[in-house]
Design an enzyme around this catalytic site. Structure first.
Site, PDB file in Angstrom:
ATOM      1  N   GLY A  12      15.714   4.667  -2.472  1.00 38.58           N
ATOM      2  CA  GLY A  12      14.941   4.053  -1.401  1.00 38.58           C
ATOM      3  C   GLY A  12      14.433   5.122  -0.456  1.00 38.58           C
ATOM      4  O   GLY A  12      14.654   6.319  -0.668  1.00 38.58           O
ATOM      5  N   GLU A  13      13.729   4.675   0.594  1.00 42.64           N
ATOM      6  CA  GLU A  13      13.194   5.634   1.564  1.00 42.64           C
ATOM      7  C   GLU A  13      14.303   6.378   2.285  1.00 42.64           C
ATOM      8  O   GLU A  13      14.184   7.560   2.593  1.00 42.64           O
ATOM      9  CB  GLU A  13      12.315   4.893   2.580  1.00 42.64           C
ATOM     10  CG  GLU A  13      11.656   5.850   3.572  1.00 42.64           C
ATOM     11  CD  GLU A  13      11.097   5.124   4.771  1.00 42.64           C
ATOM     12  OE1 GLU A  13      11.269   3.909   4.867  1.00 42.64           O
ATOM     13  OE2 GLU A  13      10.514   5.806   5.628  1.00 42.64           O
TER      14      GLU A  13
ATOM     15  N   LYS B 143      22.018  -0.816  -0.526  1.00 43.73           N
ATOM     16  CA  LYS B 143      21.179   0.286  -0.052  1.00 43.73           C
ATOM     17  C   LYS B 143      22.036   1.153   0.862  1.00 43.73           C
ATOM     18  O   LYS B 143      22.682   0.632   1.785  1.00 43.73           O
ATOM     19  CB  LYS B 143      19.965  -0.234   0.724  1.00 43.73           C
ATOM     20  CG  LYS B 143      18.909  -0.902  -0.124  1.00 43.73           C
ATOM     21  CD  LYS B 143      17.705  -1.266   0.746  1.00 43.73           C
ATOM     22  CE  LYS B 143      16.603  -1.918  -0.058  1.00 43.73           C
ATOM     23  NZ  LYS B 143      15.418  -2.236   0.757  1.00 43.73           N
TER      24      LYS B 143
ATOM     25  N   ASP C  45       3.225  -6.365   3.260  1.00 38.55           N
ATOM     26  CA  ASP C  45       3.346  -5.498   2.085  1.00 38.55           C
ATOM     27  C   ASP C  45       3.690  -6.324   0.854  1.00 38.55           C
ATOM     28  O   ASP C  45       4.525  -5.937   0.043  1.00 38.55           O
ATOM     29  CB  ASP C  45       4.421  -4.426   2.327  1.00 38.55           C
ATOM     30  CG  ASP C  45       4.336  -3.275   1.321  1.00 38.55           C
ATOM     31  OD1 ASP C  45       3.328  -3.204   0.590  1.00 38.55           O
ATOM     32  OD2 ASP C  45       5.276  -2.467   1.259  1.00 38.55           O
TER      33      ASP C  45
END
Length: 665
Positions: free
Chosen positions: A312-313, A335, A428
């Site tokens: 992930g980011e 996450k 998004d």
């Protein structure tokens, strides 16, 4: 060498208003005065719309990062007044600007702020206090910024912050009862307008009366007191036992109270009877408070991480298992926040949990909870076995029936209808942000577009310095950053196209700039191969330029339900002869596609008189027509120069657009 001089004014200043915050951005001056030490100064003026007079803004306005000495070409002003006209003057200065006797060179921007959430309640007074209750009253916020719809009062026993109760009140007074005698309680209050909740007030601490105060010399009351104390001790023991057992491995839950006017946090959000409203966690002064209000804290010992399934980011994405007290172990996605994070990264990371925790719908990814009290910091969600929808469709190209694909689309639309009803704009929506489980149930995920997507190849820079996914974004959102549920409907149309084409990339290899230009000029994606005409028409409806003409999500759900109930309606496919593979088609109000014949093309450019001549000379297809030269036109008898120019111009435009992957109507 010429003397240096002050710079000219900055250029092309634009603004973006978000409630009572304004973001300004501009282009550096054309003339820097021959110097490199250019910086910027922002002057703020508050203007009266009736008199036209302006005055300098007060000291309450904050400038991020600063008002003077700005090196970058953007600034954010916060804490402005709601529904107020402002003029901002942006001036470029350098080392000799102070010596300039002439007039200031600046560019000005006029804006009007929107309705905003109310300011915090500043004063709370205690009223009647008994051994089991505390009455409070307070003043309306200094800046209500609209009509106060209700107040939310949060209270908990001192040092027991994880176990709290919420009361809703339309008045500026409440009584909290069911409290323990001789105990200190902490209260916080916030107000809500149509713009949402304001921040909580500071903490106010009040103490209930001890049991002895309520005692009377009347000996007949002694047994009642004894019984009350005994029951209180028993209840206290039960509560403590419950908390201790619950905290060993599970969630920290809010206290429960039987009274109807008290609203409690359950499954990560406030249960409001008949009212569901999304609350932006960014409106909280303390983002950690939003996380703890909307997301449940999980003990790290309850989580078993099994393997890394992606990145992930902010860190790795893993699969694992969650075992809660009194529940069976079940699979989850985890996450994690990478080591060495900044406080901002931590806030942004947990911000998605603050958003996700407010949603409860079968087509929205479910948040199980967060781990914030130990490292690594984690967000725990339900596990979706088949991963992202776009990857899953590519792996299973052509493997599903049309009804199965429409079922997937129906689930996505249902989830988006729920978000829209909540007042949440996703911004998004794309197949890559839809997760799918083993039962082919699709769930909307990824609620973090507010962050800067540094490494997202699908994104393009916007004027705000962040990024947006151009191929999925409505034209008004690209041009004016106008994100609404209607812009989400546009994105949903692109998702429909992705699903029906089994994960094909929208607009193929066209650049983002070419996509923006084509869409602005009225071009739309063609129908995917073997796509039912009813579904393609729905896509075109979602891509209406006027956002008010697009269908609402509840209409989309209803339409898909009708198609599912009547499968025969999906048998009519888009005419293969009118489908141009890998080409864009111009969108018209009647939903026409590419030219079906040479005659149709000539009629469109008002040259229908030459149709017979073209056909008689072998130009019976658009491919053949595309090769026509000016000499060919003369040979065919098109002698008028104006007609020659019109036909050749149309052909040339077609050739250019064919190279770019487009064909006009």
């Amino acid at each position: 060498m010429a003397c240096t001089r002050p710079p000219s004014a900055p250029r092309s200043a634009i603004s973006n208003v978000n409630e009572t915050s304004v973001f300004l951005e501009w282009i550096p001056p054309a003339d820097t005065g021959g110097r490199k030490d250019v910086s910027y100064y922002i002057a703020c003026k508050k203007c009266n719309s009736h008199s036209g007079l302006c005055e300098v803004c007060g000291g309450h306005v904050r400038y991020l990062p600063q008002q003077t000495g700005l090196k970058n070409t953007s600034v954010m002003m916060v804490d402005l007044l709601a529904h107020t006209n402002y003029t901002f003057e942006i001036e470029a200065v350098n080392g000799v600007s102070d010596q300039n006797p002439g007039a200031r060179q600046f560019v000005s921007v006029n804006v009007t702020t929107n309705q905003a959430a109310p300011s915090p309640v500043s004063s709370v007074k205690k009223g009647k206090i008994t051994k089991n209750s505390i009455s409070l009253s307070w003043q309306e916020p200094d800046r209500p910024n609209g009509i106060i719809l209700e107040y939310e009062i949060k209270y908990f026993e001192k040092d027991q912050e994880m176990s709290y109760t919420i009361i809703k009140s339309k008045e500026t007074t409440i009584t909290a009862d069911g409290l323990k005698p001789g105990s200190a309680y902490v209260f916080q209050i916030r107000a809500r307008t149509a713009a949402g909740y304001g921040g909580f007030s500071r903490r106010f601490e009040f103490e209930t009366s001890p049991v002895s105060v309520a005692a009377s010399s009347d000996q007949s009351q002694i047994p009642i007191i004894v019984v009350s104390v005994t029951v209180g001790v028993i209840l206290l023991a039960v509560v403590i036992g419950f908390l201790l057992s619950g905290r060993r491995c599970g969630y920290s839950k809010a206290k429960q109270d039987p009274e109807e006017e008290k609203m409690h946090f359950h499954n990560g959000h406030i249960k409001l009877p008949g009212v569901r409203t999304y609350i932006d966690p960014h409106t909280y002064e303390d983002p950690n408070q939003a996380v703890h209000e909307f997301a449940k804290e999980i003990e790290a010992s309850c989580i078993t991480i099994e393997r890394v399934i992606g990145a992930g980011e902010f860190g790795e994405v893993c699969s694992g298992r969650l075992k809660l007290q009194g529940k069976r172990e079940f699979p989850v996605a985890i996450k994690t926040l990478k080591v060495g994070y900044t406080e901002k990264q931590r806030r942004d990371f947990l911000g998605e949990a603050s958003i996700m925790g407010q949603f409860d719908h079968p087509n929205i990814i479910h948040l199980e909870g967060v781990v914030t009290k130990s490292k690594p910091v984690m967000i725990v969600t339900e596990y979706m076995e088949n991963g992202s929808l776009d990857t899953f469709l590519k792996k299973n190209d052509g493997q599903f029936t049309v009804i199965q694909l429409v079922g997937m689309l129906r689930g996505i639309a249902s989830g988006m209808k729920y978000l829209s009803d909540m007042g949440y704009v996703h911004r998004d929506l794309a197949a890559r942000n839809i997760l799918i489980n083993s039962n082919l149930v699709c769930k909307v995920s990824d609620f973090g577009l507010s962050r800067v997507l540094e490494d997202d190849p699908e994104a393009a820079y916007t004027t705000r310095g962040g990024k947006i996914p151009i191929r999925w974004t409505a034209p008004e959102a690209i041009a004016f950053r106008k994100f609404t549920s209607a812009s989400d409907v546009w994105s949903y149309g692109i998702v429909m196209w992705e699903v029906m084409s089994y994960g094909e990339r929208p607009y193929w290899e066209m650049t983002n700039q070419d996509v923006i230009k084509a869409v602005e000029e009225g071009y739309r994606l063609p129908s995917p191969m073997d796509c039912p005409a009813a579904l393609y028409q729905l896509m075109l409806d979602c891509w209406q330029k006027d956002r008010n003409s697009r269908p609402k999500f509840d209409e989309i759900v209803s339409m898909l339900d009708k198609l599912i109930r009547n499968p025969s309606s999906l048998k009519t496919l888009v005419n293969a002869s009118s489908r141009v593979s890998n080409l864009l088609v111009e969108h018209s109000p009647v939903g026409s596609g590419a030219y079906r014949s040479v005659g149709e093309w000539l009629e469109a450019i008002k040259m229908g008189r030459y149709t017979e001549i073209f056909m008689e000379n072998g130009y019976s297809s658009m491919d053949a027509v595309a090769q026509v030269t000016l000499e060919d036109l003369r040979r065919l008898g098109v002698t008028l120069v104006g007609h020659q120019k019109k036909i050749m111009s149309s052909l040339q435009e077609m050739k250019v657009q064919l190279v770019n992957g487009m064909v006009p109507l």
